[in-house]
Write a protein that holds these residues in place. Structure first.
Motif, PDB file in Angstrom:
ATOM      1  N   ILE A  75      -2.752   7.361   9.227  1.00 36.26           N
ATOM      2  CA  ILE A  75      -2.213   6.114   9.408  1.00 36.26           C
ATOM      3  C   ILE A  75      -1.463   6.161  10.959  1.00 36.26           C
ATOM      4  CG2 ILE A  75       0.203   6.214   8.434  1.00 36.26           C
ATOM      5  CD1 ILE A  75       0.017   3.418   7.365  1.00 36.26           C
ATOM      6  N   PRO A  90       1.769  -0.823  11.823  1.00 35.92           N
ATOM      7  CA  PRO A  90       0.978   0.433  11.187  1.00 35.92           C
ATOM      8  C   PRO A  90      -0.427  -0.115  10.529  1.00 35.92           C
ATOM      9  CG  PRO A  90       2.798  -0.287   9.695  1.00 35.92           C
ATOM     10  CD  PRO A  90       2.814  -1.319  10.948  1.00 35.92           C
ATOM     11  N   GLN A  92      -4.735   1.668   9.413  1.00 35.66           N
ATOM     12  CA  GLN A  92      -5.300   2.683   8.990  1.00 35.66           C
ATOM     13  C   GLN A  92      -5.905   3.633  10.201  1.00 35.66           C
ATOM     14  OE1 GLN A  92      -5.691   3.903   5.851  1.00 35.66           O
ATOM     15  NE2 GLN A  92      -4.076   3.325   5.063  1.00 35.66           N
ATOM     16  N   HIS A 144       3.221   9.405  11.163  1.00 35.07           N
ATOM     17  CA  HIS A 144       3.409   8.881   9.964  1.00 35.07           C
ATOM     18  C   HIS A 144       4.791   8.466   9.877  1.00 35.07           C
ATOM     19  CE1 HIS A 144      -0.126  10.860   7.499  1.00 35.07           C
ATOM     20  NE2 HIS A 144      -0.472  10.602   9.006  1.00 35.07           N
ATOM     21  N   ALA A 147       5.146   4.954  11.380  1.00 32.46           N
ATOM     22  CA  ALA A 147       4.224   4.075  11.088  1.00 32.46           C
ATOM     23  C   ALA A 147       5.283   3.563   9.598  1.00 32.46           C
ATOM     24  CB  ALA A 147       3.069   4.517  10.270  1.00 32.46           C
ATOM     25  N   GLU A 148       5.843   4.477   8.922  1.00 30.59           N
ATOM     26  CA  GLU A 148       6.763   4.000   8.024  1.00 30.59           C
ATOM     27  C   GLU A 148       7.780   3.266   8.116  1.00 30.59           C
ATOM     28  OE1 GLU A 148       7.375   4.157   3.914  1.00 30.59           O
ATOM     29  OE2 GLU A 148       5.590   5.149   4.765  1.00 30.59           O
ATOM     30  N   ASN A 150       8.038   1.272  10.623  1.00 31.98           N
ATOM     31  CA  ASN A 150       7.467  -0.205  11.125  1.00 31.98           C
ATOM     32  C   ASN A 150       6.497  -0.878  10.181  1.00 31.98           C
ATOM     33  OD1 ASN A 150       8.519  -0.289  13.881  1.00 31.98           O
ATOM     34  ND2 ASN A 150       7.263   1.500  14.196  1.00 31.98           N
ATOM     35  N   LYS A 151       6.814  -0.283   8.640  1.00 36.26           N
ATOM     36  CA  LYS A 151       5.988  -0.852   7.596  1.00 36.26           C
ATOM     37  C   LYS A 151       6.438  -2.529   7.470  1.00 36.26           C
ATOM     38  CE  LYS A 151       6.552   1.229   3.916  1.00 36.26           C
ATOM     39  NZ  LYS A 151       6.542   1.720   2.507  1.00 36.26           N
ATOM     40  N   SER A 154       3.673  -4.773   9.181  1.00 37.24           N
ATOM     41  CA  SER A 154       2.229  -4.499   8.636  1.00 37.24           C
ATOM     42  C   SER A 154       1.833  -5.902   8.460  1.00 37.24           C
ATOM     43  CB  SER A 154       2.460  -3.602   7.265  1.00 37.24           C
ATOM     44  OG  SER A 154       2.796  -4.367   6.341  1.00 37.24           O
TER      45      SER A 154
END
Length: 158
Positions: A75, A90, A92, A144, A147-148, A150-151, A154
């Motif tokens: 991610i 975030p 994939q 990662h 990305a976590e 800035n969840k 999403s």
């Protein structure tokens, strides 16, 4: 969007192991069209890995493949502009981009180190990636983590 090239269809495995992944890595390692130099660096790094203890009796090409697998990000954050503001969203990562990012991060890490022969630096980084440590693995972990963090954004990933 990315361009569709014929390189994937034309690519042949590397001379020693027949691995397409190794061939791709050698091509990315190559500078100024000097493929034989890149192959020598890569194979010397694999020989160095086989001499070391940390591989637990595995083939060096398997250590290389596992190191690349450990460094691949699943991610990442992409900038998305929504209503005048930019958000880090975030998303994939597809398989081709995972592979290219992993190769790029390993080569960046190796090239940033100074003062030792290239094959030794490459062997060090591959062993570190195999053991889930090192500069390239840290880069993956930071990606990662970002990305976590800035969840919350999403829902903008459309």
């Amino acid at each position: 969007m990315g361009r569709i090239t014929a390189s994937r269809k034309q690519m042949k495995g590397d001379p020693r192991h027949g691995s397409l992944l190794a061939s791709k890595f050698i091509n990315c390692l190559m500078l100024d069209g000097k493929k034989t130099v890149a192959q020598k660096v890569f194979y010397d790094a694999l020989e160095e890995i086989s001499k070391r203890d940390g591989a637990e009796g595995q083939e060096p090409i398997e250590v290389f493949e596992q190191a690349l697998e450990n460094i691949k990000p699943y991610i990442e954050v992409r900038s998305k502009r929504v209503g005048g503001a930019s958000y880090q969203v975030p998303m994939q990562v597809n398989r081709a981009r995972q592979q290219s990012l992993a190769i790029r991060w390993i080569l960046e890490a190796v090239r940033s180190k100074k003062g030792r022969p290239m094959h030794l630096k490459l062997a060090d980084e591959l062993m570190a990636g195999y053991k889930k440590e090192g500069v390239a693995y840290t880069k993956r972990e930071n990606t990662h983590r970002m990305a976590e963090a800035n969840k919350a954004f999403s829902h903008f990933a459309w």
